[in-house]
Scaffold this active site. Structure first.
Site, PDB file in Angstrom:
ATOM      1  N   LYS A  93      62.125 -98.489  34.021  1.00  0.00           N
ATOM      2  CA  LYS A  93      61.440 -99.724  33.591  1.00  0.00           C
ATOM      3  C   LYS A  93      62.478-100.797  33.258  1.00  0.00           C
ATOM      4  CE  LYS A  93      57.562-101.918  32.231  1.00  0.00           C
ATOM      5  NZ  LYS A  93      57.850-102.993  31.410  1.00  0.00           N
ATOM      6  N   GLY A 130      50.171-108.483  18.642  1.00  0.00           N
ATOM      7  CA  GLY A 130      50.125-109.420  19.771  1.00  0.00           C
ATOM      8  C   GLY A 130      49.167-108.869  20.826  1.00  0.00           C
ATOM      9  N   SER A 184      57.317-111.587  30.893  1.00  0.00           N
ATOM     10  CA  SER A 184      57.337-111.719  29.435  1.00  0.00           C
ATOM     11  C   SER A 184      58.540-112.547  28.968  1.00  0.00           C
ATOM     12  CB  SER A 184      57.341-110.346  28.777  1.00  0.00           C
ATOM     13  OG  SER A 184      58.408-109.573  29.263  1.00  0.00           O
ATOM     14  N   ALA A 195      48.760-107.425  29.370  1.00  0.00           N
ATOM     15  CA  ALA A 195      47.802-108.190  28.570  1.00  0.00           C
ATOM     16  C   ALA A 195      48.432-109.508  28.136  1.00  0.00           C
ATOM     17  CB  ALA A 195      47.391-107.387  27.339  1.00  0.00           C
ATOM     18  N   ASN A 199      62.783-104.646  34.747  1.00  0.00           N
ATOM     19  CA  ASN A 199      62.835-105.804  33.855  1.00  0.00           C
ATOM     20  C   ASN A 199      64.170-106.551  33.951  1.00  0.00           C
ATOM     21  OD1 ASN A 199      60.928-103.870  31.594  1.00  0.00           O
ATOM     22  ND2 ASN A 199      60.190-105.734  32.550  1.00  0.00           N
TER      23      ASN A 199
HETATM   24  O1  KPL Z   1      57.133-105.879  32.479  1.00  0.00           O
HETATM   25  C1  KPL Z   1      57.132-106.989  32.997  1.00  0.00           C
HETATM   26  C2  KPL Z   1      57.376-108.129  32.093  1.00  0.00           C
HETATM   27  O2  KPL Z   1      57.012-109.256  32.416  1.00  0.00           O
HETATM   28  O3  KPL Z   1      57.942-107.878  31.017  1.00  0.00           O
HETATM   29  C3  KPL Z   1      56.964-107.146  34.486  1.00  0.00           C
HETATM   30  C4  KPL Z   1      56.883-105.766  35.127  1.00  0.00           C
HETATM   31  C5  KPL Z   1      58.123-107.904  35.058  1.00  0.00           C
HETATM   32  C6  KPL Z   1      55.663-107.801  34.842  1.00  0.00           C
HETATM   33  O4  KPL Z   1      55.612-109.149  34.539  1.00  0.00           O
END
Ligand code: KPL
Length: 297
Positions: free
Chosen positions: A176, A9, A244, A122, A180
Site C-alpha cells: 500500500k 473523519g 488524500s 470515503a 501511495n
Molecule cells: O489511497 C489512496 C489515497 O488517495 O490516499 C489512493 C489509493 C491513491 C486512492 O486515491
C-alpha cells in the site's frame, strides 16, 4: 462489543456507522470534545444512515474492548498517547492509516497493537459522509500481544466487509505504501486526478523501480514490472479520485509524506541507497507544506 473510534473523519464515520448498525456500543473520541456527534453516511448503494454518537465518555473508554484509530499517521502520537493510561491493558488498538513508521513515535504499549491497511474509500461533504467505494481491509499484529487478537478481523468483517487477518501485515503495508508513494505526491505535483497520471507513466515506472530496490532489501519480494502494473491498476480504478495527499494540500493540512516517501527514504538510507526521484518528490511536497505550515500546526 464496546468500541471507541479515535478520529471521526470520513473513514472513522463509515466505521462508526457500520459498527453501530452491527449492534456494537459505539463512541467517538474527538480532539475538541462536543456533547455528541451527529453523522449521516451514504453507502456506495446510496442508502443513508443517520446516527447520534456519544463522544469522549471516559467511563466508556475505561471499559473499552476495541480502540479503532482512524487518525492519519502524523496525528497519531498526539492523539493516541493521552488515551493510553485510561484504556484497559488488554484492549486491542487498531491503527488504520496510510504509510509506515508510526511505531517510532509511540511509547511502549501494553495493549495489543494492530495495523489495518484499507482500500475503503470515503470523503466528507458539508452535509454527509459518502462511502464512495467498497474496499478490502487487511489486519495484522504490530506487537507480540496482538498475535492472539485475530478475532477482531471477524468483528470488523461482519460490519464492513471484506476484512481478513494477515500475520505478515508488513507485506500488505509496504504494498500500500508503494501505491501511495507514487500516486499521492504525483497528483500534487501535476495538480490532477489520479487517472490523469496515465500521461506520466515513464515517471511512474522510474518511481516503481526505486521502490522495488528498497522493498526487496526489506524482504518484500517485488518485481518492478509487477509493481508498475499494480500501481497502474490503482490509477485506473481510482481515476476520478482526488488523492488524500492532494486533498490535504488543498485544505492546507499537513500531509502523510513523512510516513510514505519519507519512511521509504529513511529505509533506503539504512541500506546505503539514494533514491533521486523519490527524494525530489519528497522535497516538492515538503516545500508545498512549508508555504502554509504555520496555519497547519
Ligand atoms: O489511497 C489512496 C489515497 O488517495 O490516499 C489512493 C489509493 C491513491 C486512492 O486515491
Amino acid at each position: 462489543m464496546r468500541i471507541t473510534i479515535l478520529g471521526c473523519g470520513a473513514l472513522g464515520q463509515i466505521w462508526l456507522s457500520a459498527l453501530s448498525r452491527a449492534g456494537h456500543d459505539m463512541q467517538g473520541w474527538l480532539k475538541v470534545p462536543q456533547p455528541q456527534l451527529q453523522i449521516k453516511v451514504f453507502t456506495p448503494e446510496q442508502d443513508s444512515f443517520s446516527h447520534v454518537i456519544t463522544v469522549n465518555d471516559s467511563q466508556h473508554l475505561q471499559q473499552c474492548e476495541l480502540l479503532l484509530v482512524t487518525l492519519k499517521a502524523q496525528q497519531l502520537q498526539s492523539g493516541l498517547t493521552p488515551l493510553l493510561s485510561s484504556l484497559p491493558a488488554n484492549c486491542p488498538i487498531v491503527l488504520m492509516h496510510n504509510g509506515l513508521g508510526v511505531m517510532d513515535d509511540l511509547p511502549a504499549l501494553t495493549q495489543p497493537l494492530c495495523h489495518a491497511v484499507t482500500t475503503q474509500a470515503a470523503y466528507r461533504t458539508s452535509v454527509a459522509t459518502l462511502h464512495k467505494a467498497w474496499g478490502i481491509t487487511q489486519l495484522g499484529p504490530l506487537n507480540h500481544a496482538a498475535k492472539s487478537v485475530s478475532h477482531i478481523a471477524d468483528v470488523l468483517h461482519q460490519a464492513l466487509p471484506d476484512v481478513a487477518w494477515y500475520d505478515e501485515i508488513k507485506i500488505s503495508a509496504w504494498k500500500k505504501l508503494a501505491v501511495n508513494a507514487v500516486i499521492n505526491p504525483l497528483t500534487v505535483k501535476y495538480d490532477c486526478h489520479n487517472g490523469q497520471l496515465m500521461s506520466v507513466l515513464n515517471e511512474v515506472n522510474t518511481l516503481c523501480r526505486e521502490l522495488a530496490t528498497v522493498m526487496n532489501r526489506e524482504g518484500i519480494h517485488t518485481d518492478p514490472h509487477q509493481l508498475f502494473d499494480d500501481v497502474v491498476n490503482v490509477i485506473q480504478n481510482t481515476s476520478t479520485n482526488i488523492s488524500s495527499m492532494r486533498q490535504d494540500i488543498q485544505a492546507h493540512r499537513l500531509t502523510e509524506i513523512d510516513y510514505i516517501n519519507g519512511y521509504l527514504l529513511k529505509r533506503a538510507r539504512c541500506y546505503g541507497l539514494t533514491l533521486a526521484h523519490h527524494t525530489a518528490l519528497y522535497q516538492w511536497i515538503k516545500q508545498k507544506e512549508s508555504e502554509y505550515v504555520g496555519d497547519a500546526l
